[in-house]
Design an enzyme around this catalytic site. Structure first.
Site, PDB file in Angstrom:
ATOM      1  CE  LYS A   1      32.146  26.541  20.332  1.00  0.00           C
ATOM      2  NZ  LYS A   1      32.247  26.723  18.919  1.00  0.00           N
TER       3      LYS A   1
ATOM      4  CD  GLU B   1      39.585  18.269  15.676  1.00  0.00           C
ATOM      5  OE1 GLU B   1      38.581  18.763  16.169  1.00  0.00           O
ATOM      6  OE2 GLU B   1      40.593  17.971  16.353  1.00  0.00           O
TER       7      GLU B   1
ATOM      8  CE1 TYR C   1      35.171  20.934  13.329  1.00  0.00           C
ATOM      9  CE2 TYR C   1      37.502  20.997  13.904  1.00  0.00           C
ATOM     10  CZ  TYR C   1      36.244  20.448  14.054  1.00  0.00           C
ATOM     11  OH  TYR C   1      36.055  19.418  14.953  1.00  0.00           O
TER      12      TYR C   1
END
Ligand code: IOT
Ligand code: MG
Ligand code: MG
Length: 505
Positions: free
Chosen positions: A435, A374, A340
């Protein structure tokens, strides 16, 4: 050796002159609780700690100072070198920070590369600190004679109102503020006077490097970040098969004597299972696939907002499939490594090949991540696991953000420097794979849109409807204190659409 979880993963602390205190807090994070009370000068400290078996290891007491530390450090070796010669090395991160506080006072927080939230109290003072990116959220309520802090806003729900402090107010929670990323608040408890000190800021300048030096620098930094996070246990990497998580998995596997574990999530609508399998086979990981039916996935939306305390609908769409995955992993608490955040400093989300726009996007994202939560460890802590994100390691982030845009977009590829840095540890097809966002690869965004359209939202209003649904869920589970099991997503959608979806103001 780094255990699966840090000593503490969260806390609520109350420092007060009047001796009163709040009722038991509610946390989304799962963990054992230790509760205690102590006197410091004319103040009482009431603390509730979410710990993983050894609560004392998350606290340090020395010379009238108490430090409460949730999270962990990744530059212990460098920090040890700062201690006076001959001094025994502190056995815990809390003791290490406390020992360095003796030398540097609040400036110790400029030295730390970690994932943490901390409280320090001594002689009428309360210091509240976040790591460089605020990856462990920290909330505060301040009034003269009283400083309340917690790693989840909902844990301060029953607190009396506070006064304004130089930090972001939390929606509809009078006087609750979120401590900014990379900040220490230095608070005089008697008066409530609060002075913020920034300890980190995203680099604004860009470095010009030859290709090889750029890729070597990135490779070394990411390798170090993976090594300091993997510790001695077998890590579990949440693997999509994209370059970001595949690089983390490959580097973790290379330094592990045993095969590492990897896990991929998909839904009945979409998955990236074949892509992840290629990587798992290549690195020899013990790989698992978890399929979450879409109808079930959307039911976890209230849990996602409850854990992340986030109002941004795009971010919630990224976090929802991951939360569902963390809830499904099961078993004893794991140390989870993710990919992440790699897309933020590298501009991966923007599919933008014009360099000025790419760098504008990077600047914007580095200016706006704070408060989105996040990276919050609570997302996985609802399932009893600890996550850590190598790409948001302080050193990795400093390197990635500061590379000139032409190293991020190069030879017709996005995230070029990362792909090139990892080309010897992954199959070519993985290195060049385009991606795909987790919200796309799992079908989350499309399914959430369909839910709204089926319930009557006009197509051109779907984005706004998502924003309102997330806000309504936030109001129920964070502001209102409802348990997410009791919030049905369909009735929230009906309520939001029934009230009419107005364009964004
Ligand atoms: P993406 O980069 O696709 O996924 C983020 C991480 O989640 C991956 O590196 C991987 O560790 C895990 N993951 C993704 N998909 C799966 C899967 N199917 N199974 C298991 N694990 C998986 C959004 C995004 O594109 O995610 N996140 C961006 C940036 C967010 C934007 N934020 C901001 N502007 N503030 C990111 O950089 O990660
Ligand atoms: Mg990514
Ligand atoms: Mg992806």
């Amino acid at each position: 050796m780094t255990p699966n979880s840090p000593a503490a993963i969260g806390f609520r602390t109350e420092l007060r002159q009047d001796g009163g205190h709040l009722t038991e807090p509610v946390f989304a994070a799962r963990g054992s609780r230790a509760t205690w009370q102590e006197r410091a000068a004319d103040l009482t400290l009431h603390a509730v700690l979410l710990h993983s078996g050894a609560p004392d290891e998350a606290c340090a007491r020395a010379r009238g100072r108490t430090l409460v530390f949730a999270g962990e450090l990744y530059n212990r070796d460098a920090l040890h070198r700062l201690l006076p010669p001959g001094r025994a090395l502190p056995g815990t991160d809390a003791a290490l920070v406390s020992a360095l506080f003796d030398v540097y006072d609040l400036h110790v927080f400029r030295l730390l590369n970690g994932r943490f939230a901390a409280l320090v109290t001594e002689s009428g003072r309360a210091l509240l600190a976040t790591d460089h990116v605020g990856s462990v959220p920290l909330y505060v309520r301040v009034a003269p004679g009283r400083v309340l802090a917690a790693t989840e806003a909902k844990a301060l729900r029953d607190a009396p109102p506070g006064r304004p402090v130089p930090a972001r107010p939390v929606r509809r929670k009078t006087g609750t503020h979120q401590v900014p990323a990379g900040t220490v608040l230095d608070i005089e408890v008697a008066t409530g006077k609060c002075v913020p000190h920034r300890t980190w800021a995203p680099p604004l300048a860009r470095r010009i490097l030859p290709e090889e030096e750029a890729t070597d620098t990135v490779r070394r930094a990411v390798e170090r970040a993976v090594r300091t996070r993997a510790g001695g246990s077998t890590p579990l990497v949440v693997l999509s098969g994209g370059i970001d998580s595949s690089a983390v998995a490959a580097l973790a596997a290379r330094r592990s004597a045993k095969p590492i574990d990897t896990v991929s999530m998909g839904t009945d609508a979409a998955d990236e299972f074949p892509q992840a399998r290629v990587v798992a086979r290549h690195i020899g990981s013990a790989h698992r696939e978890i399929t979450v039916p879409i109808a079930e996935l959307l039911r976890w939306l209230p849990h996602t907002v409850w854990a992340a305390e986030c109002l941004d609908p795009d971010i919630v769409e990224y976090l929802l499939p991951l939360t569902a995955l963390y809830l499904r992993i099961g078993g004893p608490g794991r140390r989870v490594l993710t990919g992440y955040g790699a897309d933020i400093p590298l501009g991966g989300m923007h599919r933008e090949n014009r360099l000025p726009r790419l760098d504008t996007a990077v600047c914007h994202d580095m200016d706006t991540f704070d408060g989105l939560n996040e990276m919050s460890p609570t997302l996985s802590a609802v399932g009893g696991h600890w996550t850590t994100h190598p790409y948001w390691d302080r050193d990795v982030l400093d390197v990635l953000v500061s590379l000139e845009a032409g190293l991020k977009r190069r030879h017709g590829q996005d995230k070029w420097v990362l792909r090139a840095a990892m080309s010897d540890v992954l199959p070519h097809e993985v290195v060049v794979r385009p991606k795909l966002g987790v919200h796309e690869g799992s079908g989350t965004s499309a399914s959430f849109s369909r839910l709204l359209v089926d319930a009557g939202a006009p197509r051109e209003r779907v984005r706004e409807a998502k924003r309102l649904v997330v806000r309504e869920v936030f109001d129920q589970v964070v502001v209102g204190g409802r348990h997410p099991d009791d919030v049905a997503i369909d009735s929230v959608v009906d309520a939001v659409l029934g009230a009419g979806v107005e364009p964004a103001t």
